[in-house]
Design an enzyme around this catalytic site. Structure first.
Site, PDB file in Angstrom:
ATOM      1  N   VAL A  14       0.855  -1.199   0.000  1.00  0.00           N
ATOM      2  CA  VAL A  14       0.000   0.000   0.000  1.00  0.00           C
ATOM      3  C   VAL A  14       0.892   1.251   0.000  1.00  0.00           C
ATOM      4  O   VAL A  14       1.890   1.313   0.717  1.00  0.00           O
ATOM      5  CB  VAL A  14      -0.941  -0.018   1.227  1.00  0.00           C
ATOM      6  CG1 VAL A  14      -1.616   1.329   1.437  1.00  0.00           C
ATOM      7  CG2 VAL A  14      -1.981  -1.125   1.069  1.00  0.00           C
ATOM      8  N   MET A  16       1.661   5.132   0.802  1.00  0.00           N
ATOM      9  CA  MET A  16       1.294   6.129   1.823  1.00  0.00           C
ATOM     10  C   MET A  16       2.111   7.393   1.563  1.00  0.00           C
ATOM     11  O   MET A  16       3.324   7.305   1.371  1.00  0.00           O
ATOM     12  CB  MET A  16       1.671   5.546   3.186  1.00  0.00           C
ATOM     13  CG  MET A  16       1.477   6.476   4.340  1.00  0.00           C
ATOM     14  SD  MET A  16       2.024   5.622   5.845  1.00  0.00           S
ATOM     15  CE  MET A  16       1.371   6.733   7.049  1.00  0.00           C
ATOM     16  N   PRO A  17       1.463   8.554   1.539  1.00  0.00           N
ATOM     17  CA  PRO A  17       2.245   9.782   1.362  1.00  0.00           C
ATOM     18  C   PRO A  17       3.325   9.901   2.432  1.00  0.00           C
ATOM     19  O   PRO A  17       3.121   9.484   3.571  1.00  0.00           O
ATOM     20  CB  PRO A  17       1.188  10.889   1.505  1.00  0.00           C
ATOM     21  CG  PRO A  17      -0.102  10.228   1.127  1.00  0.00           C
ATOM     22  CD  PRO A  17       0.018   8.814   1.626  1.00  0.00           C
ATOM     23  N   LEU A  21      -0.771  15.486   7.619  1.00  0.00           N
ATOM     24  CA  LEU A  21      -1.118  16.477   8.639  1.00  0.00           C
ATOM     25  C   LEU A  21      -1.377  15.776   9.960  1.00  0.00           C
ATOM     26  O   LEU A  21      -2.178  14.836  10.028  1.00  0.00           O
ATOM     27  CB  LEU A  21      -2.390  17.234   8.219  1.00  0.00           C
ATOM     28  CG  LEU A  21      -2.858  18.289   9.232  1.00  0.00           C
ATOM     29  CD1 LEU A  21      -1.935  19.516   9.191  1.00  0.00           C
ATOM     30  CD2 LEU A  21      -4.305  18.707   8.975  1.00  0.00           C
ATOM     31  N   ASP A  47      -3.392  12.172   9.968  1.00  0.00           N
ATOM     32  CA  ASP A  47      -3.230  11.229  11.074  1.00  0.00           C
ATOM     33  C   ASP A  47      -3.995  11.743  12.283  1.00  0.00           C
ATOM     34  O   ASP A  47      -3.715  12.821  12.798  1.00  0.00           O
ATOM     35  CB  ASP A  47      -1.747  11.110  11.458  1.00  0.00           C
ATOM     36  CG  ASP A  47      -1.588  10.350  12.768  1.00  0.00           C
ATOM     37  OD1 ASP A  47      -1.877   9.148  12.777  1.00  0.00           O
ATOM     38  OD2 ASP A  47      -1.204  10.970  13.788  1.00  0.00           O
ATOM     39  N   TYR A  52      -7.802  11.513  20.388  1.00  0.00           N
ATOM     40  CA  TYR A  52      -7.662  12.964  20.159  1.00  0.00           C
ATOM     41  C   TYR A  52      -9.058  13.628  20.176  1.00  0.00           C
ATOM     42  O   TYR A  52      -9.150  14.847  20.162  1.00  0.00           O
ATOM     43  CB  TYR A  52      -7.015  13.278  18.809  1.00  0.00           C
ATOM     44  CG  TYR A  52      -5.611  12.782  18.588  1.00  0.00           C
ATOM     45  CD1 TYR A  52      -4.830  12.284  19.627  1.00  0.00           C
ATOM     46  CD2 TYR A  52      -5.057  12.827  17.310  1.00  0.00           C
ATOM     47  CE1 TYR A  52      -3.542  11.829  19.386  1.00  0.00           C
ATOM     48  CE2 TYR A  52      -3.768  12.373  17.071  1.00  0.00           C
ATOM     49  CZ  TYR A  52      -3.021  11.873  18.109  1.00  0.00           C
ATOM     50  OH  TYR A  52      -1.752  11.425  17.856  1.00  0.00           O
ATOM     51  N   LYS A  77      -6.120   5.760  15.341  1.00  0.00           N
ATOM     52  CA  LYS A  77      -5.524   4.866  16.346  1.00  0.00           C
ATOM     53  C   LYS A  77      -6.569   4.396  17.344  1.00  0.00           C
ATOM     54  O   LYS A  77      -7.468   5.156  17.712  1.00  0.00           O
ATOM     55  CB  LYS A  77      -4.419   5.601  17.124  1.00  0.00           C
ATOM     56  CG  LYS A  77      -3.462   6.384  16.241  1.00  0.00           C
ATOM     57  CD  LYS A  77      -2.315   7.012  16.999  1.00  0.00           C
ATOM     58  CE  LYS A  77      -1.538   7.947  16.091  1.00  0.00           C
ATOM     59  NZ  LYS A  77      -2.173   9.262  15.889  1.00  0.00           N
ATOM     60  N   HIS A 110      -2.532   2.560  19.610  1.00  0.00           N
ATOM     61  CA  HIS A 110      -1.959   3.845  20.014  1.00  0.00           C
ATOM     62  C   HIS A 110      -0.769   3.686  20.954  1.00  0.00           C
ATOM     63  O   HIS A 110       0.156   4.506  20.955  1.00  0.00           O
ATOM     64  CB  HIS A 110      -3.051   4.690  20.682  1.00  0.00           C
ATOM     65  CG  HIS A 110      -2.800   6.154  20.653  1.00  0.00           C
ATOM     66  ND1 HIS A 110      -3.798   7.072  20.476  1.00  0.00           N
ATOM     67  CD2 HIS A 110      -1.675   6.880  20.794  1.00  0.00           C
ATOM     68  CE1 HIS A 110      -3.280   8.299  20.499  1.00  0.00           C
ATOM     69  NE2 HIS A 110      -1.997   8.203  20.690  1.00  0.00           N
TER      70      HIS A 110
END
Ligand code: A2P
Length: 298
Positions: A14, A16-17, A21, A47, A52, A77, A110
């Site tokens: 896969v 992923m950049p 951010l 992310d 959060y 997460k 996490h």
């Protein structure tokens, strides 16, 4: 997936950049705007985390940007209160519903919970089942130390795609970087520009990476800001980065790092700033009693 900047290929193929951010400590009311701005600026990775408490706003920012969901890599997460096989499967449902998506690109644990590592392993097996069902495209961990990785690898089937850990010039964690590399796990740096060294209210003796003379000099040499030089340090060493900002100018600044690179001696000079002093909690200390937080239903 179209991206405007380089991607890293995870161990399951896969893409992923390499830069996304971060939204840790982004207040919910600022998060949707920051995500929208970032996506409009060219970011293609965000992310977040259940803990959060801003997944809903991340989804809102994605929708407001008008960018196709398939063009954006979403990472979140599972918090420790949702550890265990079934609880983690349900945590996926909660996060996906809050984000407003069917699949999550990268879902990670996490924290390790060393005192309940059996539960941590069950959680990871929950992630493996979600991966097998195509509900997530990749799985991984965060804040795992080499001994946690060894145990996970010995007792589960899928090698994590990513281990997200604290890495900035004042805390490099060379041992964890090496353990990740040895197993083909991408090292993802949290607090990559060292924000944790200057978060407000974190103590008088903290010194900011962004004021460090070595970093300032390297940045000036390249006509870049200290934050940009630090992001380049990670990228040049193969790490994925998730700088957090809610400020549109800084969001743009942090993406403008693909037109230069640091020399070997500059990379070594930044490596040499390591203090060995962790900013975040010691992963060995993570318990529900000390760090627990209920993650609400969607
Ligand atoms: P703000 O959101 O006001 O921009 P890290 O991701 O390394 O923890 O860093 C996050 C911290 O660094 C936040 O306090 C963020 O504040 C600040 N920050 C983010 N980008 C930059 C930048 N380019 N220059 C200076 N400070 C930055």
């Amino acid at each position: 997936m179209t991206t405007t900047h380089p991607v890293i290929t995870l161990n399951n193929g896969v893409a992923m950049p390499t830069l996304g951010l971060g939204v840790f400590q982004s207040p919910p009311e600022a998060t949707a705007a920051a995500v929208r701005t970032a996506l409009e600026t060219g970011y293609r990775h965000v992310d977040t985390a259940a803990a959060y408490f801003n997944e809903r706003e991340v989804g809102e920012g994605l929708r407001r940007s008008g960018i196709d969901r398939d063009g954006v890599f979403l990472e979140t997460k599972v918090w420790i209160n949702d550890y265990g096989y079934d609880a983690t499967r349900h945590a996926f449902e909660k996060s996906a519903a809050k984000l407003g998506v069917e699949t999550i690109d990268l879902l990670i644990l996490h924290q390790p919970m060393p005192s309940r590592f059996d539960l941590t392993l069950d959680s990871y097996r929950g992630l493996e089942s979600l991966l097998a069902e195509g509900k997530v495209r990749a799985i991984g961990v965060s804040n795992f130390m080499p001994e946690h990785l060894e145990r996970l690898l010995a007792e589960t089937d899928v090698v994590p795609a990513v281990n997200q850990i604290e890495v900035h010039p004042y805390f490099r964690q060379q041992d964890v970087l090496e353990a990740n590399a040895k197993h083909g796990i991408v090292s993802q740096a949290w607090s990559p520009i060292g924000g944790i060294t200057f978060y407000p209210g974190w103590g008088e003796d903290r010194r900011s990476t962004l004021d460090d003379p070595t970093i300032r000099e390297i940045a000036e040499r390249h006509g870049k800001t200290p934050a940009q030089a630090l992001l380049r340090w990670h990228l040049d060493q193969g790490r994925q980065v998730i700088p957090k900002s809610t400020n549109p100018a800084r969001i743009a600044e942090n993406l403008d790092v693909f037109d230069f690179s640091l020399t070997e001696s500059e990379l070594a000079a930044i490596d040499g700033l390591d203090t060995g002093r962790r900013g975040g909690p010691d992963p060995e200390s993570i318990t529900i009693a000390a760090h627990g937080a209920e993650i609400p239903e969607a």
